[in-house]
Write a protein that holds these residues in place. Sequence first.
Motif, PDB file in Angstrom:
ATOM      1  N   ILE A 110      42.709  31.052  36.916  1.00 13.03           N
ATOM      2  CA  ILE A 110      41.965  29.903  36.394  1.00 13.03           C
ATOM      3  C   ILE A 110      42.520  29.553  35.023  1.00 13.03           C
ATOM      4  CG2 ILE A 110      39.850  30.307  37.700  1.00 13.03           C
ATOM      5  CD1 ILE A 110      38.689  31.648  35.159  1.00 13.03           C
ATOM      6  N   SER A 111      42.438  28.272  34.679  1.00 14.66           N
ATOM      7  CA  SER A 111      42.949  27.816  33.380  1.00 14.66           C
ATOM      8  C   SER A 111      41.830  27.392  32.435  1.00 14.66           C
ATOM      9  CB  SER A 111      43.913  26.634  33.584  1.00 14.66           C
ATOM     10  OG  SER A 111      43.268  25.589  34.298  1.00 14.66           O
TER      11      SER A 111
ATOM     12  N   ARG B  45      37.588  49.752  40.597  1.00 17.09           N
ATOM     13  CA  ARG B  45      37.047  48.563  39.950  1.00 17.09           C
ATOM     14  C   ARG B  45      37.846  48.421  38.661  1.00 17.09           C
ATOM     15  NH1 ARG B  45      35.396  44.905  36.758  1.00 17.09           N
ATOM     16  NH2 ARG B  45      33.207  44.524  36.214  1.00 17.09           N
ATOM     17  N   LEU B  46      38.547  47.333  38.479  1.00 19.19           N
ATOM     18  CA  LEU B  46      39.382  47.163  37.296  1.00 19.19           C
ATOM     19  C   LEU B  46      38.490  46.999  36.062  1.00 19.19           C
ATOM     20  CD1 LEU B  46      42.021  44.667  38.748  1.00 19.19           C
ATOM     21  CD2 LEU B  46      42.186  47.165  38.573  1.00 19.19           C
ATOM     22  N   PRO B  47      38.932  47.497  34.892  1.00 13.41           N
ATOM     23  CA  PRO B  47      38.149  47.292  33.671  1.00 13.41           C
ATOM     24  C   PRO B  47      37.880  45.809  33.438  1.00 13.41           C
ATOM     25  CG  PRO B  47      39.930  48.852  33.292  1.00 13.41           C
ATOM     26  CD  PRO B  47      40.160  48.277  34.649  1.00 13.41           C
ATOM     27  N   ALA B  48      36.705  45.492  32.915  1.00 13.67           N
ATOM     28  CA  ALA B  48      36.317  44.090  32.723  1.00 13.67           C
ATOM     29  C   ALA B  48      37.327  43.336  31.865  1.00 13.67           C
ATOM     30  CB  ALA B  48      34.930  44.013  32.099  1.00 13.67           C
ATOM     31  N   SER B  49      37.949  44.026  30.924  1.00 16.18           N
ATOM     32  CA  SER B  49      38.928  43.383  30.047  1.00 16.18           C
ATOM     33  C   SER B  49      40.329  43.360  30.646  1.00 16.18           C
ATOM     34  CB  SER B  49      38.981  44.116  28.700  1.00 16.18           C
ATOM     35  OG  SER B  49      39.366  45.471  28.893  1.00 16.18           O
TER      36      SER B  49
ATOM     37  N   LEU C  59      29.668  36.039  27.039  1.00 18.06           N
ATOM     38  CA  LEU C  59      29.105  36.792  25.919  1.00 18.06           C
ATOM     39  C   LEU C  59      29.257  38.299  26.127  1.00 18.06           C
ATOM     40  CD1 LEU C  59      25.851  34.787  25.123  1.00 18.06           C
ATOM     41  CD2 LEU C  59      27.957  34.885  23.781  1.00 18.06           C
ATOM     42  N   ILE C  60      29.421  38.713  27.395  1.00 20.53           N
ATOM     43  CA  ILE C  60      29.682  40.116  27.695  1.00 20.53           C
ATOM     44  C   ILE C  60      31.178  40.374  27.688  1.00 20.53           C
ATOM     45  CG2 ILE C  60      29.432  41.932  29.446  1.00 20.53           C
ATOM     46  CD1 ILE C  60      26.910  40.472  30.416  1.00 20.53           C
ATOM     47  N   GLN C  61      31.936  39.497  28.337  1.00 18.76           N
ATOM     48  CA  GLN C  61      33.392  39.598  28.371  1.00 18.76           C
ATOM     49  C   GLN C  61      33.994  38.200  28.424  1.00 18.76           C
ATOM     50  OE1 GLN C  61      35.584  42.425  28.277  1.00 18.76           O
ATOM     51  NE2 GLN C  61      36.933  40.683  27.896  1.00 18.76           N
ATOM     52  N   ASP C  62      34.706  37.833  27.374  1.00 19.81           N
ATOM     53  CA  ASP C  62      35.376  36.527  27.320  1.00 19.81           C
ATOM     54  C   ASP C  62      36.833  36.716  27.750  1.00 19.81           C
ATOM     55  OD1 ASP C  62      35.627  33.857  26.935  1.00 19.81           O
ATOM     56  OD2 ASP C  62      35.489  33.895  24.749  1.00 19.81           O
ATOM     57  N   TYR C  63      37.431  35.639  28.271  1.00 17.10           N
ATOM     58  CA  TYR C  63      38.800  35.729  28.778  1.00 17.10           C
ATOM     59  C   TYR C  63      39.686  34.664  28.156  1.00 17.10           C
ATOM     60  CZ  TYR C  63      36.954  38.943  32.247  1.00 17.10           C
ATOM     61  OH  TYR C  63      36.354  40.024  32.855  1.00 17.10           O
ATOM     62  N   LYS C  64      40.971  35.001  28.087  1.00 16.64           N
ATOM     63  CA  LYS C  64      41.974  34.034  27.627  1.00 16.64           C
ATOM     64  C   LYS C  64      42.669  33.457  28.850  1.00 16.64           C
ATOM     65  CE  LYS C  64      42.852  36.400  23.230  1.00 16.64           C
ATOM     66  NZ  LYS C  64      43.872  37.072  22.372  1.00 16.64           N
ATOM     67  N   PHE C  65      43.070  32.212  28.746  1.00 16.02           N
ATOM     68  CA  PHE C  65      43.657  31.518  29.908  1.00 16.02           C
ATOM     69  C   PHE C  65      45.166  31.366  29.759  1.00 16.02           C
ATOM     70  CE2 PHE C  65      39.281  29.832  29.382  1.00 16.02           C
ATOM     71  CZ  PHE C  65      38.734  30.436  30.503  1.00 16.02           C
TER      72      PHE C  65
ATOM     73  N   ILE D  77      32.415  34.908  36.378  1.00 12.91           N
ATOM     74  CA  ILE D  77      33.563  34.856  35.467  1.00 12.91           C
ATOM     75  C   ILE D  77      34.097  33.435  35.371  1.00 12.91           C
ATOM     76  CG2 ILE D  77      35.973  35.575  35.166  1.00 12.91           C
ATOM     77  CD1 ILE D  77      35.116  38.300  36.364  1.00 12.91           C
ATOM     78  N   MET D  78      34.276  32.777  36.523  1.00 13.83           N
ATOM     79  CA  MET D  78      34.856  31.431  36.535  1.00 13.83           C
ATOM     80  C   MET D  78      33.990  30.421  35.795  1.00 13.83           C
ATOM     81  SD  MET D  78      36.609  30.896  40.284  1.00 13.83           S
ATOM     82  CE  MET D  78      35.121  31.202  41.195  1.00 13.83           C
ATOM     83  N   SER D  79      32.679  30.572  35.874  1.00 14.89           N
ATOM     84  CA  SER D  79      31.767  29.613  35.238  1.00 14.89           C
ATOM     85  C   SER D  79      31.557  29.885  33.754  1.00 14.89           C
ATOM     86  CB  SER D  79      30.413  29.637  35.950  1.00 14.89           C
ATOM     87  OG  SER D  79      29.773  30.884  35.748  1.00 14.89           O
TER      88      SER D  79
END
Length: 333
Positions: free
Chosen positions: A6-7, A90-94, A53-59, A46-48
């Motif tokens: 996802i971007s 289960r992969l780490p959330a980060s 606030l628990i785990q943010d992601y970079k695109f 995750i996509m939405s």
Amino acid sequence: MKAAQISRYSKQIDVDVNEISVPSIKANEVRVKVKAAAVNPLEMLIMSGSIRLIQDYKFPQTLGNEISGIVDQVGAAVSEFKKGDSVYGRLPASQIGGFADYVAVNAQAIWHMPQNLDFDQAAAAPLTGLTAYQAFHEELRAQSGETVFIPGGSGSFGQMAVPIAKAMGLKVIVSGSGRAKEEMLAMGVDTYLNYKTENYWELVSDVDYVIDTLGANEIERELSVLRPGGKLVSLKAGPNKQFAVSNHFSWWKQLLFSLVGSKIDKLAKKSDVEYRFIFVRADGNQLREITKIIEENDIKPAVNPREFKIQDINEALNLVRKGSANGKVIIKF
């Protein structure tokens, strides 16, 4: 290699399959050639951006939380695995990214695949297995002889939670669909209630623990069946202050989660019980214990019969979002 990414955050299911570089690994990591990856409702959160606030992601961010596969490369500091080992986790959330041909992962997050499972079944096991294990051992601190009630427990979560609970010496009550009754009783469930013909809130009382799989709309009824001093841990109803404090979040996140969870916390306090929310983490040592339970009880997680490849990722995600999948949806590589 191909990866489903996802971007941006969006409530729409619009995942791109891109060509990206095969990941390199650090000394404490292994690279896994993914054979199967499970599609979970967590992907939609995750996509939405619902859990940012628990785990943010970079695109761009590669999706996929749950995998099985074969170790392709081993870091210099890793001793538990060698090239060619079949593993799952289960992969780490980060460090998610299971919807890809290869994934680099901390070696402490995975374990050797149960010998009684194929790759598809193994990919369907770690998320629910770890959720159940952490709920019982960490959130509830359940003791032998106590009673747990799992409303809506006849699905994939119950398949893992029931044998883990029985291995701990717990009495287990489950409500669910009528067609799952015999299977659940065979797994060791002490009392099974058909949710279509039996109201659990009229038949269950004074239990030590409840594990909520149904969400916020059911919490008040679930709280009503607990004994004073009992605990409810939810997989869906949302975080509260206790969750933020336990995860050492910043003061402003603790304040925010206090507000978000205040309604449920007030209901729990009124009933003289404790409410907790769980967001499962990767843990290879716990997965080792879960593997023993899977093998000893010959547990085989239900897998959806439809075959999906990575180019079918949006179709697979839509099937999971509709909630109509019979068994865990798997992407095969």
